[in-house]
Design a protein around this motif. Structure first.
Motif, PDB file in Angstrom:
ATOM      1  N   ASN A  15      -5.877  -8.127   1.429  1.00 50.49           N
ATOM      2  CA  ASN A  15      -4.639  -7.384   1.722  1.00 50.49           C
ATOM      3  C   ASN A  15      -4.061  -6.818   0.420  1.00 50.49           C
ATOM      4  O   ASN A  15      -3.042  -7.296  -0.084  1.00 50.49           O
ATOM      5  CB  ASN A  15      -3.628  -8.282   2.438  1.00 50.49           C
ATOM      6  N   ASN A  46      -5.175   0.740  15.215  1.00 50.16           N
ATOM      7  CA  ASN A  46      -4.204  -0.314  14.904  1.00 50.16           C
ATOM      8  C   ASN A  46      -2.804   0.010  15.401  1.00 50.16           C
ATOM      9  O   ASN A  46      -2.000  -0.903  15.647  1.00 50.16           O
ATOM     10  CB  ASN A  46      -4.177  -0.579  13.396  1.00 50.16           C
ATOM     11  N   SER A  91      -5.030  -0.829   7.696  1.00 48.26           N
ATOM     12  CA  SER A  91      -6.201  -0.021   8.060  1.00 48.26           C
ATOM     13  C   SER A  91      -7.041   0.317   6.838  1.00 48.26           C
ATOM     14  O   SER A  91      -8.280   0.287   6.894  1.00 48.26           O
ATOM     15  CB  SER A  91      -5.745   1.266   8.754  1.00 48.26           C
ATOM     16  N   ARG A 133      -9.166   4.081  12.121  1.00 49.04           N
ATOM     17  CA  ARG A 133      -8.675   2.705  12.116  1.00 49.04           C
ATOM     18  C   ARG A 133      -7.148   2.666  12.247  1.00 49.04           C
ATOM     19  O   ARG A 133      -6.606   1.781  12.916  1.00 49.04           O
ATOM     20  CB  ARG A 133      -9.127   1.990  10.837  1.00 49.04           C
ATOM     21  N   HIS A 188     -12.892 -10.142   4.544  1.00 50.31           N
ATOM     22  CA  HIS A 188     -12.338  -9.462   5.723  1.00 50.31           C
ATOM     23  C   HIS A 188     -10.818  -9.551   5.790  1.00 50.31           C
ATOM     24  O   HIS A 188     -10.161  -8.711   6.412  1.00 50.31           O
ATOM     25  CB  HIS A 188     -12.960 -10.042   7.007  1.00 50.31           C
ATOM     26  N   ASP A 189     -10.238 -10.575   5.146  1.00 52.37           N
ATOM     27  CA  ASP A 189      -8.785 -10.755   5.212  1.00 52.37           C
ATOM     28  C   ASP A 189      -8.072 -10.271   3.950  1.00 52.37           C
ATOM     29  O   ASP A 189      -6.926 -10.637   3.693  1.00 52.37           O
ATOM     30  CB  ASP A 189      -8.456 -12.227   5.455  1.00 52.37           C
ATOM     31  N   ASN A 203      -7.251  -1.476   4.108  1.00 55.16           N
ATOM     32  CA  ASN A 203      -7.911  -2.720   3.711  1.00 55.16           C
ATOM     33  C   ASN A 203      -9.087  -3.060   4.612  1.00 55.16           C
ATOM     34  O   ASN A 203     -10.128  -3.541   4.146  1.00 55.16           O
ATOM     35  CB  ASN A 203      -6.902  -3.867   3.708  1.00 55.16           C
ATOM     36  N   GLU A 204      -8.937  -2.815   5.903  1.00 57.76           N
ATOM     37  CA  GLU A 204     -10.002  -3.129   6.857  1.00 57.76           C
ATOM     38  C   GLU A 204     -11.243  -2.258   6.653  1.00 57.76           C
ATOM     39  O   GLU A 204     -12.361  -2.684   6.942  1.00 57.76           O
ATOM     40  CB  GLU A 204      -9.477  -2.960   8.287  1.00 57.76           C
ATOM     41  N   THR A 205     -11.049  -1.036   6.181  1.00 62.71           N
ATOM     42  CA  THR A 205     -12.184  -0.114   5.959  1.00 62.71           C
ATOM     43  C   THR A 205     -12.657  -0.112   4.503  1.00 62.71           C
ATOM     44  O   THR A 205     -13.557   0.640   4.156  1.00 62.71           O
ATOM     45  CB  THR A 205     -11.793   1.325   6.359  1.00 62.71           C
TER      46      THR A 205
END
Length: 305
Positions: free
Chosen positions: A9, A218, A234, A214, A6-7, A236-238
Motif C-alpha cells: 500500500n 474497485n 488500484s 482496476r 499483494h497487500d 497498488n493492485e496493478t
C-alpha cells in the motif's frame, strides 16, 4: 508471477504534488532546449538534403573528413560520427538536385585520395527534396495528433470522458518529455522516431487502461471508499503487473540501445525514454488527473448548492 506483495500500500496519490513538480521540470527543460535550438533537429526525412553513410578502414575524425572534402565545395556539409564507432560517419548536405546523382562516387574518390585506395566504403546514400521533407513532417505530426484524438474517443466510449482526458494528458506528457530528451541530447527526429512516438503512445496507453480498468472495478466493489483510496488501491493492485511488463520490455530496448548499432540507436533511445516515462505517467499523471477532475466536480456541486 508476483513481483511485489499483494497487500502492498504505497501512497502514490499522496505524492502527486511532488510528481507534478517533477513532470513540470522535465517538460520545461525540454521546451527551453527546443526554443534555444530553434525547434527539433530534423533528419534528412523531414529537413530534406542528401545523406551519405561512410565507413573507413581505420579510425578518423570529423575534422579530417571535412578537410579531405574541402575542394568539393559541398553546401551545408555536416559530418557526424556514429554512436560508439570511430570508423563510421554520416555526411549530410543541403544539396538535393538531380545533378548530384554521382556525388557519392565523387565523395568516395576525394576521401580515397586523402585516406588511400580501398580504405573508404560508401554504405548508404539517401536524397530527399525539401518539399517532400516538409510534407513528411506534416504527415508525421498529423499521425500523432490523430492517434491522440482516437485515444480520446476510444476511452470516452469504454470508460468516461474524465478517464479519456487523463489518458490524453498522460500521453501528451510522454511525447513532450521524449521530444525534449531528443533536443537536450542533440538527437535527430526522422520517420523511425515518429514510429517510436506512436509506439510509446500505444505502450503508455496500455498501461493506463490496465489501471483504469482496476479503478472502475474497485468503484463498484468498494462503493463506501473515498475516490482517493480507490485510485491509490488500484495502482497498488496493478503494480506487480506494471513492473513485470515494463521491466521485461525495458531489457529488450536497452539491449537494442547498447548493441543495436548506429542505425537503430535513436529509435531505441526514444523507446527507452518513452517506456520509463510512460510507466511513470500511468501511475503519477493519468490517475491523479481523475482526482483533480473529481475535486473540481465536487467544488462545482458545492457552489451550485
Amino acid at each position: 508471477m508476483q513481483i511485489v506483495k499483494h497487500d502492498i500500500n504505497i501512497n502514490f496519490v499522496g505524492r502527486r504534488k511532488l510528481a507534478l513538480i517533477f513532470s513540470l521540470l522535465l517538460v520545461v527543460a525540454g521546451l527551453v532546449s527546443l526554443i534555444a535550438r530553434g525547434g527539433p533537429e530534423y533528419g534528412i526525412d523531414f529537413a530534406g538534403g542528401t545523406l551519405i553513410q561512410v565507413k573507413f578502414s581505420e579510425a578518423t575524425r570529423a575534422a579530417d573528413i571535412k578537410s579531405a572534402l574541402k575542394g568539393m565545395h559541398l553546401k551545408g556539409l555536416l559530418v557526424q560520427k556514429f554512436e560508439g564507432d570511430s570508423q563510421e560517419f554520416m555526411l549530410r548536405l543541403q544539396d538535393t538536385s538531380s545533378e548530384l546523382e554521382g556525388m557519392a562516387q565523387q565523395v568516395g574518390a576525394h576521401l580515397e585520395q586523402a585516406y588511400g585506395k580501398g580504405t573508404v566504403d560508401i554504405r548508404r546514400v539517401e536524397m530527399v527534396g525539401p518539399q517532400v521533407g516538409k510534407d513528411l513532417r506534416k504527415k508525421g505530426l498529423m499521425a500523432i495528433l490523430f492517434a491522440m484524438i482516437g485515444v480520446l474517443i476510444y476511452i470516452t466510449i469504454r470508460f468516461e470522458f474524465k478517464f479519456a482526458v487523463g489518458a490524453v494528458i498522460a500521453l501528451a506528457h510522454d511525447v513532450l518529455i521524449t521530444l525534449g530528451a531528443f533536443s537536450l541530447f542533440g538527437k535527430e527526429i526522422d520517420l523511425p522516431i515518429i514510429a517510436a512516438f506512436l509506439a510509446i503512445i500505444g505502450y503508455s496507453l496500455n498501461d493506463t487502461i490496465i489501471v483504469y480498468d482496476r479503478i472502475r472495478e474497485n468503484i463498484g466493489r468498494h462503493p463506501k471508499q473515498s475516490f482517493d483510496q480507490t485510485v491509490n488501491g488500484s495502482i497498488n493492485e496493478t503494480l506487480s503487473r506494471t513492473i513485470l511488463t515494463s521491466g521485461t520490455t525495458l531489457l529488450v530496448v536497452l539491449a537494442l540501445f547498447l548493441f543495436g548499432g548506429g542505425v537503430i540507436h535513436n529509435f531505441a533511445f526514444a523507446m527507452l525514454v518513452g517506456i520509463l516515462i510512460g510507466t511513470y505517467s500511468s501511475i503519477f499523471v493519468a490517475s491523479p488527473v481523475l482526482l483533480v477532475w473529481d475535486d473540481m466536480k465536487k467544488r462545482r456541486n458545492a457552489t451550485a448548492s
